[in-house]
Structure formats: structure tokens, C-alpha cells
Design a protein around this motif. Structure first.
Motif, mmCIF file in Angstrom:
data_model
loop_
_atom_site.group_PDB
_atom_site.id
_atom_site.type_symbol
_atom_site.label_atom_id
_atom_site.label_comp_id
_atom_site.label_asym_id
_atom_site.label_seq_id
_atom_site.Cartn_x
_atom_site.Cartn_y
_atom_site.Cartn_z
ATOM 1 N N ALA A 1 0.841 -1.208 0.000
ATOM 2 C CA ALA A 1 0.000 0.000 0.000
ATOM 3 C C ALA A 1 0.876 1.259 0.000
ATOM 4 N N ARG A 2 2.097 1.131 0.534
ATOM 5 C CA ARG A 2 2.991 2.306 0.602
ATOM 6 C C ARG A 2 3.451 2.763 -0.775
ATOM 7 N N TYR A 3 3.408 1.858 -1.727
ATOM 8 C CA TYR A 3 3.976 2.168 -3.043
ATOM 9 C C TYR A 3 2.922 2.494 -4.100
ATOM 10 N N ARG A 4 1.654 2.371 -3.730
ATOM 11 C CA ARG A 4 0.642 2.559 -4.784
ATOM 12 C C ARG A 4 0.369 4.038 -5.036
ATOM 13 N N THR A 5 -0.041 4.339 -6.283
ATOM 14 C CA THR A 5 -0.537 5.670 -6.590
ATOM 15 C C THR A 5 -2.004 5.735 -6.185
ATOM 16 N N ASN A 6 -2.741 4.722 -6.591
ATOM 17 C CA ASN A 6 -4.160 4.626 -6.247
ATOM 18 C C ASN A 6 -4.501 3.180 -5.923
ATOM 19 N N ALA A 7 -5.403 3.007 -4.992
ATOM 20 C CA ALA A 7 -6.022 1.690 -4.851
ATOM 21 C C ALA A 7 -6.981 1.522 -6.028
ATOM 22 N N VAL A 8 -7.239 0.280 -6.394
ATOM 23 C CA VAL A 8 -8.119 0.002 -7.536
ATOM 24 C C VAL A 8 -9.243 -0.917 -7.047
ATOM 25 N N PRO A 9 -10.291 -0.317 -6.488
ATOM 26 C CA PRO A 9 -11.307 -1.173 -5.867
ATOM 27 C C PRO A 9 -12.143 -1.971 -6.865
ATOM 28 N N GLY A 10 -12.452 -1.341 -7.984
ATOM 29 C CA GLY A 10 -13.330 -1.992 -8.966
ATOM 30 C C GLY A 10 -14.242 -0.932 -9.528
ATOM 31 N N GLU A 11 -14.941 -1.263 -10.608
ATOM 32 C CA GLU A 11 -15.908 -0.286 -11.132
ATOM 33 C C GLU A 11 -17.018 -0.969 -11.899
ATOM 34 N N GLY A 12 -18.140 -0.270 -11.922
ATOM 35 C CA GLY A 12 -19.304 -0.795 -12.625
ATOM 36 C C GLY A 12 -20.539 -0.507 -11.803
ATOM 37 N N PRO A 13 -21.701 -0.754 -12.399
ATOM 38 C CA PRO A 13 -22.943 -0.451 -11.695
ATOM 39 C C PRO A 13 -23.160 -1.376 -10.494
ATOM 40 N N GLU A 14 -23.730 -0.818 -9.451
ATOM 41 C CA GLU A 14 -23.953 -1.593 -8.232
ATOM 42 C C GLU A 14 -24.937 -2.748 -8.470
ATOM 43 N N ASP A 15 -25.779 -2.610 -9.507
ATOM 44 C CA ASP A 15 -26.737 -3.681 -9.776
ATOM 45 C C ASP A 15 -26.316 -4.550 -10.970
ATOM 46 N N ALA A 16 -25.028 -4.524 -11.297
ATOM 47 C CA ALA A 16 -24.558 -5.356 -12.424
ATOM 48 C C ALA A 16 -24.851 -6.832 -12.130
ATOM 49 N N GLU A 17 -25.243 -7.556 -13.167
ATOM 50 C CA GLU A 17 -25.547 -8.978 -12.972
ATOM 51 C C GLU A 17 -24.309 -9.861 -13.104
ATOM 52 N N ILE A 18 -23.294 -9.324 -13.774
ATOM 53 C CA ILE A 18 -22.078 -10.114 -13.994
ATOM 54 C C ILE A 18 -20.899 -9.396 -13.351
ATOM 55 N N ALA B 1 -17.655 -7.054 -26.092
ATOM 56 C CA ALA B 1 -18.385 -6.613 -27.290
ATOM 57 C C ALA B 1 -18.852 -7.815 -28.111
ATOM 58 N N SER B 2 -18.077 -8.885 -28.095
ATOM 59 C CA SER B 2 -18.441 -10.063 -28.901
ATOM 60 C C SER B 2 -19.722 -10.721 -28.384
ATOM 61 N N ILE B 3 -20.115 -10.396 -27.144
ATOM 62 C CA ILE B 3 -21.397 -10.920 -26.643
ATOM 63 C C ILE B 3 -22.384 -9.766 -26.386
ATOM 64 N N GLY B 4 -22.111 -8.657 -27.046
ATOM 65 C CA GLY B 4 -23.072 -7.544 -27.009
ATOM 66 C C GLY B 4 -23.067 -6.752 -25.716
ATOM 67 N N LEU B 5 -21.974 -6.796 -24.984
ATOM 68 C CA LEU B 5 -21.916 -6.045 -23.726
ATOM 69 C C LEU B 5 -20.836 -4.967 -23.785
ATOM 70 N N THR B 6 -21.039 -3.906 -23.015
ATOM 71 C CA THR B 6 -19.991 -2.895 -22.838
ATOM 72 C C THR B 6 -19.469 -3.026 -21.411
ATOM 73 N N ARG B 7 -18.306 -2.443 -21.167
ATOM 74 C CA ARG B 7 -17.782 -2.561 -19.799
ATOM 75 C C ARG B 7 -18.641 -1.791 -18.799
ATOM 76 N N GLN B 8 -19.410 -0.826 -19.295
ATOM 77 C CA GLN B 8 -20.282 -0.071 -18.389
ATOM 78 C C GLN B 8 -21.447 -0.927 -17.863
ATOM 79 N N GLN B 9 -21.692 -2.053 -18.504
ATOM 80 C CA GLN B 9 -22.831 -2.878 -18.080
ATOM 81 C C GLN B 9 -22.450 -3.968 -17.083
ATOM 82 N N VAL B 10 -21.150 -4.138 -16.876
ATOM 83 C CA VAL B 10 -20.710 -5.219 -15.997
ATOM 84 C C VAL B 10 -19.864 -4.618 -14.872
ATOM 85 N N TYR B 11 -19.606 -5.432 -13.866
ATOM 86 C CA TYR B 11 -18.732 -4.972 -12.790
ATOM 87 C C TYR B 11 -17.375 -5.652 -12.964
#
Ligand code: URA
Length: 202
Positions: A20-37, A68-78
């Protein structure tokens, strides 16, 4: 503040590991809270550490193509990782780092209750099912107590090893069927049992 936003603040303040001493940022994750995947990779790399976002480098671009090959964008998943801090020089996460970070992943699962969890690579697979080889498990559901847990190769591995590319591209195509099955059986409604891998602690 939403439960996820609150969690992100806690992760940013976490100093359980030396790295943790060496990181620029923690990377918790991203995406909608109600993502199904939920896609779970290994650990942030250089670009992820700079931006505080998961999968924003080459592996991320490839993951977006797979989606994209299964019709999803990264904004739709977590999208998240087993550990939330970049190990120096992109070394593999240490067992103690995986252990220290585990409560954050458990809390994400508890908040979001995704219908389908996709593990990317062997670290992520072993966080759910120890002692399974990724070369045997990829493209299969490795557990379905509470959520469908589906194993895939890590996109970076497929980028570097052309022979894995067809396999990961075939494997991603099974996700829509898994999601449809999960919706049909309304797995999100299940009552968690203690023996169910503790995925969604109450
Ligand atoms: N590889 C991972 O496992 N996670 C990232 O966020 C980026 C690359």
C-alpha cells in the motif's frame, strides 16, 4: 453515500499490506452496483495503479473486445480484482496479500450479489475453488451455490499466448446462456447458507 462508494473509501485507506505504501491509487473496482455479472481479475497493473481503475491497459482493451463479442460494454458489468493494490513490478500477489484483501472482495459480493461471477485467470479461480487447474476449468461452471462461478483464462494470458485466444473467445460466448439460466432460476433471490462458500455473508 452508496454502500459501494463507502467501501471504496475504506479500500483507499487500507494499509494492511506493505505494498500500500507504493501505490498511486487503490483500484477497488468499477461498474454499476446492480450489475448482474462480475468479472474478477488478479491485481492492478501499472496503468490501473495510475488511474485507480481496473483493466484499463492492454488486457482491458482485450476484455472490452471480448465483452463486445457478446453484445456487452464494460459499463454494463462490474470489473474488479482479487487484490486492490498493484504489486511492485507487477509481481504475482503474495498469499498474505490475497488473504488481507479478501474481505473487500467478500463485501463487494455481499453488496452486489451478482448472478454470474467470471474468474479471470488462475489467481481468481483459486480464490473460489482451490486446487483446480485453469487449463481444465476454463469454460466451465466451477460452482453454483448462490451464484454461478464461471472460469476463464486471464485476457493477458490470451494476449500473450495466441493458442489461448480461440479458447477465451469460445469461453466468453457461453456467458449469455449462463446469465439467462441464472435469471430464469432467480438465483439472486437465494437464501445464503453457511456452506455456500461464504460468498454472500449476511
Ligand atoms: N490485470 C488484472 O488482473 N487486473 C487488472 O486490473 C489489469 C490487468
Amino acid at each position: 453515500m452508496s454502500p459501494l462508494t463507502e467501501l471504496y473509501a475504506q479500500i483507499a485507506n487500507c494499509h494492511r499490506c506493505e505494498i500500500a505504501r507504493y501505490r498511486t491509487n487503490a483500484v477497488p473496482g468499477e461498474g454499476p452496483e446492480d450489475a448482474e455479472i462480475m468479472f474478477i481479475g488478479e491485481a492492478p497493473g501499472y496503468n490501473e495503479d495510475l488511474q485507480g481503475r481496473p483493466f484499463v491497459g492492454q488486457a482491458g482493451m482485450y476484455l472490452e473486445k471480448l465483452l463486445a463479442s457478446i453484445g456487452l460494454t464494460r459499463q454494463q458489468v462490474y470489473i474488479t480484482n482479487v487484490i486492490k493494490t498493484r504489486p511492485p513490478n507487477n509481481r504475482e500477489p503474495l498469499p498474505i496479500e490475497v488473504q488481507n484483501c479478501r474481505p473487500w472482495l467478500d463485501r463487494q459480493l455481499e453488496i452486489m450479489r451478482p448472478k454470474v461471477i467470471v474468474t479471470l485467470g488462475r489467481y481468481s479461480l483459486s480464490a473460489f475453488v482451490p486446487n483446480k487447474s485453469i487449463s481444465k476449468a476454463h469454460g466451465t461452471v466451477v460452482n453454483q451455490d448462490g451464484a454461478i462461478i464461471y472460469a476463464m483464462y486471464h485476457p493477458a494470458a490470451a494476449l500473450h499466448q495466441a493458442s489461448l485466444r480461440k479458447e477465451i473467445e469460445d469461453d466468453v460466448r457461453k456467458i449469455p446462456t449462463l446469465l439467462a439460466e441464472a435469471r430464469a432460476t432467480a438465483r439472486a433471490q437465494f437464501e445464503p447458507q453457511p456452506q455456500q462458500l461464504n460468498l454472500f455473508k449476511e
